[in-house]
Design a protein around this motif. Sequence first.
Motif, PDB file in Angstrom:
ATOM      1  N   ASP A  33       0.904  -0.996   0.223  1.00  0.00           N
ATOM      2  CA  ASP A  33      -0.113  -0.152  -0.180  1.00  0.00           C
ATOM      3  C   ASP A  33       0.952   1.336  -0.179  1.00  0.00           C
ATOM      4  O   ASP A  33       1.929   0.914  -0.416  1.00  0.00           O
ATOM      5  N   ALA A  34       0.455   2.398   0.417  1.00  0.00           N
ATOM      6  CA  ALA A  34       1.196   3.742   0.253  1.00  0.00           C
ATOM      7  C   ALA A  34       2.368   3.495   1.345  1.00  0.00           C
ATOM      8  O   ALA A  34       3.360   4.191   1.130  1.00  0.00           O
ATOM      9  N   GLU A  35       2.310   2.868   2.486  1.00  0.00           N
ATOM     10  CA  GLU A  35       3.180   2.516   3.174  1.00  0.00           C
ATOM     11  C   GLU A  35       4.248   1.548   3.050  1.00  0.00           C
ATOM     12  O   GLU A  35       5.537   1.497   3.560  1.00  0.00           O
ATOM     13  N   THR A  36       3.915   0.377   2.401  1.00  0.00           N
ATOM     14  CA  THR A  36       4.448  -0.955   2.351  1.00  0.00           C
ATOM     15  C   THR A  36       4.694  -1.422   1.173  1.00  0.00           C
ATOM     16  O   THR A  36       3.717  -1.580   0.342  1.00  0.00           O
ATOM     17  N   PRO A  37       6.076  -1.623   0.622  1.00  0.00           N
ATOM     18  CA  PRO A  37       6.188  -2.062  -0.712  1.00  0.00           C
ATOM     19  C   PRO A  37       5.207  -3.658  -1.018  1.00  0.00           C
ATOM     20  O   PRO A  37       5.329  -4.284   0.096  1.00  0.00           O
ATOM     21  N   PRO A  38       5.234  -4.046  -1.972  1.00  0.00           N
ATOM     22  CA  PRO A  38       4.346  -5.217  -2.367  1.00  0.00           C
ATOM     23  C   PRO A  38       5.482  -6.372  -1.923  1.00  0.00           C
ATOM     24  O   PRO A  38       6.660  -6.015  -1.866  1.00  0.00           O
ATOM     25  N   ALA A  39       4.903  -7.574  -1.482  1.00  0.00           N
ATOM     26  CA  ALA A  39       5.964  -8.657  -1.255  1.00  0.00           C
ATOM     27  C   ALA A  39       6.813  -8.982  -2.087  1.00  0.00           C
ATOM     28  O   ALA A  39       8.147  -9.309  -1.689  1.00  0.00           O
ATOM     29  N   SER A  40       6.796  -8.641  -3.529  1.00  0.00           N
ATOM     30  CA  SER A  40       7.949  -8.935  -4.025  1.00  0.00           C
ATOM     31  C   SER A  40       9.129  -8.213  -4.252  1.00  0.00           C
ATOM     32  O   SER A  40      10.192  -8.464  -4.846  1.00  0.00           O
ATOM     33  N   ASP A  41       8.792  -6.978  -3.541  1.00  0.00           N
ATOM     34  CA  ASP A  41       9.955  -5.901  -3.361  1.00  0.00           C
ATOM     35  C   ASP A  41      10.494  -5.708  -1.980  1.00  0.00           C
ATOM     36  O   ASP A  41      11.382  -4.995  -1.685  1.00  0.00           O
ATOM     37  N   ARG A  42      10.095  -6.806  -1.103  1.00  0.00           N
ATOM     38  CA  ARG A  42      10.694  -7.043   0.153  1.00  0.00           C
ATOM     39  C   ARG A  42      11.602  -7.872   0.386  1.00  0.00           C
ATOM     40  O   ARG A  42      11.267  -8.892  -0.208  1.00  0.00           O
ATOM     41  N   ILE A  43      12.684  -7.580   1.274  1.00  0.00           N
ATOM     42  CA  ILE A  43      13.646  -8.746   1.461  1.00  0.00           C
ATOM     43  C   ILE A  43      13.319  -9.305   2.744  1.00  0.00           C
ATOM     44  O   ILE A  43      13.179  -8.468   3.783  1.00  0.00           O
ATOM     45  N   VAL A  44      13.274 -10.668   2.804  1.00  0.00           N
ATOM     46  CA  VAL A  44      13.055 -11.495   3.906  1.00  0.00           C
ATOM     47  C   VAL A  44      14.160 -11.787   4.666  1.00  0.00           C
ATOM     48  O   VAL A  44      14.917 -12.427   4.208  1.00  0.00           O
ATOM     49  N   MET A  45      14.202 -11.357   5.936  1.00  0.00           N
ATOM     50  CA  MET A  45      15.424 -11.332   6.793  1.00  0.00           C
ATOM     51  C   MET A  45      15.265 -11.832   8.101  1.00  0.00           C
ATOM     52  O   MET A  45      14.357 -12.144   8.446  1.00  0.00           O
ATOM     53  N   GLY A  46      16.421 -12.327   8.531  1.00  0.00           N
ATOM     54  CA  GLY A  46      16.778 -13.105   9.984  1.00  0.00           C
ATOM     55  C   GLY A  46      17.888 -12.274  10.420  1.00  0.00           C
ATOM     56  O   GLY A  46      18.720 -12.375   9.746  1.00  0.00           O
ATOM     57  N   GLY A  47      17.948 -12.482  11.685  1.00  0.00           N
ATOM     58  CA  GLY A  47      19.296 -12.092  12.555  1.00  0.00           C
ATOM     59  C   GLY A  47      19.888 -13.218  13.151  1.00  0.00           C
ATOM     60  O   GLY A  47      19.176 -14.015  13.957  1.00  0.00           O
ATOM     61  N   ILE A  48      21.226 -13.146  13.500  1.00  0.00           N
ATOM     62  CA  ILE A  48      21.924 -14.374  14.046  1.00  0.00           C
ATOM     63  C   ILE A  48      22.873 -13.469  14.924  1.00  0.00           C
ATOM     64  O   ILE A  48      23.890 -12.840  14.703  1.00  0.00           O
ATOM     65  N   GLY A  49      22.651 -13.704  16.273  1.00  0.00           N
ATOM     66  CA  GLY A  49      23.485 -12.689  17.401  1.00  0.00           C
ATOM     67  C   GLY A  49      22.710 -11.711  17.334  1.00  0.00           C
ATOM     68  O   GLY A  49      23.336 -10.650  16.862  1.00  0.00           O
ATOM     69  N   ILE A  50      21.802 -11.517  18.343  1.00  0.00           N
ATOM     70  CA  ILE A  50      21.167 -10.372  18.612  1.00  0.00           C
ATOM     71  C   ILE A  50      21.332  -9.550  19.856  1.00  0.00           C
ATOM     72  O   ILE A  50      20.526  -8.786  20.306  1.00  0.00           O
ATOM     73  N   GLY A  51      22.323  -9.731  20.467  1.00  0.00           N
ATOM     74  CA  GLY A  51      23.061  -8.979  21.597  1.00  0.00           C
ATOM     75  C   GLY A  51      23.806  -7.770  21.136  1.00  0.00           C
ATOM     76  O   GLY A  51      24.450  -7.860  20.324  1.00  0.00           O
ATOM     77  N   ASN A  52      23.727  -6.838  21.934  1.00  0.00           N
ATOM     78  CA  ASN A  52      24.508  -5.758  21.735  1.00  0.00           C
ATOM     79  C   ASN A  52      24.563  -5.235  20.292  1.00  0.00           C
ATOM     80  O   ASN A  52      23.709  -4.521  19.728  1.00  0.00           O
TER      81      ASN A  52
END
Length: 406
Positions: A33-52
């Motif tokens: 929508d006006a605030e969020t790109p479509p799924a095809s334009d979003r990068i799906v991410m995860g994080g490893i080591g989330i301290g500091n």
Amino acid sequence: MFDRQSITRRSFIGATSAAAVAPYFIASKALGDAETPPASDRIVMGGIGIGNMGRGDQNAFLSRKDVQYVAVSDVRKSVREQAKGKVDGHYKNRDCQAYNDFRELIGRSDIDAVHIATPDHWHAIMVIEACRNGKDVYCQKPESRTLREGPLMIETARRYARVVSGGSQRVLQDYRKLVDKCWSGELGPIQSINVNVGPLSKLCNLPAEGAPDDIDWDLWLGPAPWAPYNPNRCSGSYSTKGNSWRSYLDYSGGGMTDWGAHHFGGATFAIDVRDLQPEEVVFHNDNGKTHLTFKYPGGKTLTHNCPGKENLEVEGTPGETREAKPVPEYKGTGGIYGDFIHCVKTREKPFRDIDYAINTVTVAHLGIVAYAVERSLKWDAKAQRFVGDEEANRYLDRARREPWQL
């Protein structure tokens, strides 16, 4: 190989097929929508080591509308649950998955990219495994723990056509004025630059304490030698003077690699040798005061802790002219994080591409070896070995516990 576009297309098709049931949900979440790109334009991410630092990286990526953040991994239960809660709160759902073992996260076929901010002794293994699993990677500095790891990381990134970015934001943001002076020709042809940074890491002899249930201690150690738990051994404090993993030999190169990744990165960028590695390290001992000179192909030098010189003090050639060069910039928007996301989408090389990042930390590693053997060394960048010095070559790598081999 993992195909991010095919995954997002499948996700998109699956989502739109449910439109008859929940058309408003699909319109806002999948089509954009006006605030969020479509799924095809979003990068799906995860994080490893989330301290500091990992927490800061998570905040930066989570705040981007072109990122869909779906998973976290940390060996500390409280840390990963807090990180999951932050993601769930941001999206107002409970969809974020939390993993103790990073291999479960990078094994997910729906994840495009990961950011890594674990202790240094884990970086190479995690980056290489992420690339093998089709993930692009943003890895905090210092990217490697040993000299041998660097070329393996570069080779794997190239083999699997992955975008891998180092995480030192200070190279451009903190040192930009210095870089501009050097690249504009204002100082004439550049001769040398000095870096003051330290200390080196040291052995850890902290007494054993009972490990709390909150931490998977064996997995925290991973490839490092087994050692008894002590909270100061694994503390994420940014101090390099003791009582944090950054201080200890099994996990880090100390201030030489930690802050050195920033300072050496800024120095090699300023004097325009970031695509090279030194060919010689000269060891100086002046009445017990040791320092180093790194000699580069073409004649430029970088000194470490040179007496009488300030950090990032540059020696130019007054009176001589040097042609100005445009300074490379971040791509996309949003600093070094936006640069990485832009390159994930376009497949361009990021500003801190893995080869630049490894060339930087190689300077620190070469210096550590020279200080250890207390003599000058010649470095063959092509062979990735010291020339005619087998004692020095024994410092190229460190033993790893099973099953964590490279």
